[in-house]
Design an enzyme around this catalytic site. Sequence first.
Site, short mmCIF file in Angstrom:
data_model
loop_
_atom_site.label_atom_id
_atom_site.label_comp_id
_atom_site.label_asym_id
_atom_site.label_seq_id
_atom_site.Cartn_x
_atom_site.Cartn_y
_atom_site.Cartn_z
N ASN A 294 18.43 -32.40 16.66
CA ASN A 294 19.84 -32.09 16.41
C ASN A 294 20.08 -31.99 14.91
OD1 ASN A 294 20.66 -34.81 15.33
ND2 ASN A 294 19.92 -35.41 17.36
N PHE B 51 27.96 -45.96 15.83
CA PHE B 51 28.72 -44.80 15.39
C PHE B 51 29.06 -43.95 16.62
CE2 PHE B 51 28.96 -44.01 10.74
CZ PHE B 51 28.49 -45.24 10.33
N1 CTP Z 1 22.70 -44.50 20.42
C1 CTP Z 1 21.52 -45.19 20.58
N2 CTP Z 1 20.61 -44.79 21.50
C2 CTP Z 1 20.86 -43.73 22.30
C3 CTP Z 1 22.07 -43.02 22.16
C4 CTP Z 1 22.97 -43.41 21.21
O1 CTP Z 1 21.29 -46.17 19.85
N3 CTP Z 1 19.95 -43.37 23.19
C5 CTP Z 1 23.70 -44.98 19.44
C6 CTP Z 1 23.90 -44.07 18.25
O2 CTP Z 1 23.02 -44.42 17.20
C7 CTP Z 1 25.35 -44.38 17.90
C8 CTP Z 1 25.99 -44.66 19.23
O3 CTP Z 1 24.93 -45.02 20.10
O4 CTP Z 1 25.47 -45.54 17.14
C9 CTP Z 1 26.77 -43.55 19.85
O5 CTP Z 1 26.02 -42.41 19.91
P1 CTP Z 1 26.63 -41.05 20.52
O6 CTP Z 1 25.54 -40.04 20.57
O7 CTP Z 1 27.89 -40.69 19.83
O8 CTP Z 1 27.02 -41.54 21.94
P2 CTP Z 1 26.28 -41.51 23.29
O9 CTP Z 1 26.15 -42.89 23.81
O10 CTP Z 1 25.02 -40.73 23.17
O11 CTP Z 1 27.34 -40.77 24.18
P3 CTP Z 1 27.71 -39.20 24.26
O12 CTP Z 1 26.49 -38.43 23.89
O13 CTP Z 1 28.13 -39.05 25.66
O14 CTP Z 1 28.87 -39.02 23.31
#
Ligand code: CTP
Length: 394
Positions: free
Chosen positions: A208, A323
């Site tokens: 990404n 975040f």
């Molecule tokens: N995060 C994580 N491990 C994952 C996914 C997310 O540690 N497998 C953490 C990111 O580092 C961030 C937070 O979770 O601190 C939120 O990440 P985000 O991508 O915004 O949220 P998601 O849980 O992935 O939800 P969505 O994609 O549905 O918004």
Amino acid sequence: MDPKRILLIVGGGIAAYKSLELIRLIKKAGMDVRVVLTRAAQEFVTPLSAAALSGDKVYTDLFDLTDETEMGHIMLSRQADLVVVAPATADLMAKATQGMANDLASTLLLATDKPVLMAPAMNVRMWHHAATQRNLAQLKVDGVSFVGPEEGDMACGEFGLGRLSEPEAILAAILGRIGHSGALNGRKVVITAGPTFEPLDPVRGLTNRSSGRQGYAIAERLAREGAEVVLVSGPVALPTPPGVRRVDVESAQDMFDAVHAELPADIFVGVAAVADWRPKEAATEKQKKTAEPEMTVTFVKNPDILEAVSKHLEMRPRVVIGFAAETGSLEDYAKAKLASKGCDAIVANNVSEGVFGSAHNSATLLDLSGFTPIPGDTKTAVADFLADYIQKKL
Ligand code: CTP
């Protein structure tokens, strides 16, 4: 707390140009720097450029009477918390070993009662010469510490030991020598940053647009507070911040493993844009194009690192921050994530435009007491805010 003060003595030599970048980094790290240029250094760096970057008068001559009335050389050498010589030439090292005082730089080195850090730079044969090695050994006995020199190609066309360390490495040595603000001394912080890369085959994968800049800014800021910072980083094109230990990973699963290997910690900040899914199978051979007009890839869920750390029964850090990067409904999603992930706070930011890869970020922090807008609109401002927030939470 007053900023730390560095007295930087710049010796003459082709590497002197790097001292300008060093001045910039010292200022950026929140310290004051006063610069002394030897006569030879002025052949490579002008007093005007050093003054512009340091924001202070530059000193060049022992017999400048104005300076002697305004500030004598004794004061100049003692008002600093640390004296740094970069580049330290063979000549300056020899003078300092002998205790000579026949110009401003050598007089300051003799008059100071403060710690001295030298970053030598010279031709490889001059470095290996018995006289220089003797001086080096004596200066170490006298309590001088050293950073570098490094091995590499030299301006004179030779190869070997003698290159000036990079300004970032000299800054790290400065911070190591005089310590930090100390607010987070003795605390361990684990931070995830950057994107993950989920392989499809040996040459392709899914990733990404995360640049890692926000996570790196937080790592740099917390290291400045004296914390032991481990930055578990996906693939990014950023230098490691001074004083930070970086662990490079690619996939979400690797990031999960690397984070868990670093626990226990006092603080966890999950900034990485972790892929929620990965291809179920990564081919071991490069996949060939087929005649089919469509292709289907099956994805499986990646572990959620933030949630696993937040809900860790034996080793949950005291402060866990996540975040939420969103393109809409920021507040609702932030509330949902705070609840589902079990962390102490969520920094919610709108990434619909111009945040990925840029220095800008406009964010709000959500915790049990509600939303607090984070002042400023840069990634550095977010890092500053979190440094304060974490100290209050501990
Ligand atoms: N995060 C994580 N491990 C994952 C996914 C997310 O540690 N497998 C953490 C990111 O580092 C961030 C937070 O979770 O601190 C939120 O990440 P985000 O991508 O915004 O949220 P998601 O849980 O992935 O939800 P969505 O994609 O549905 O918004």
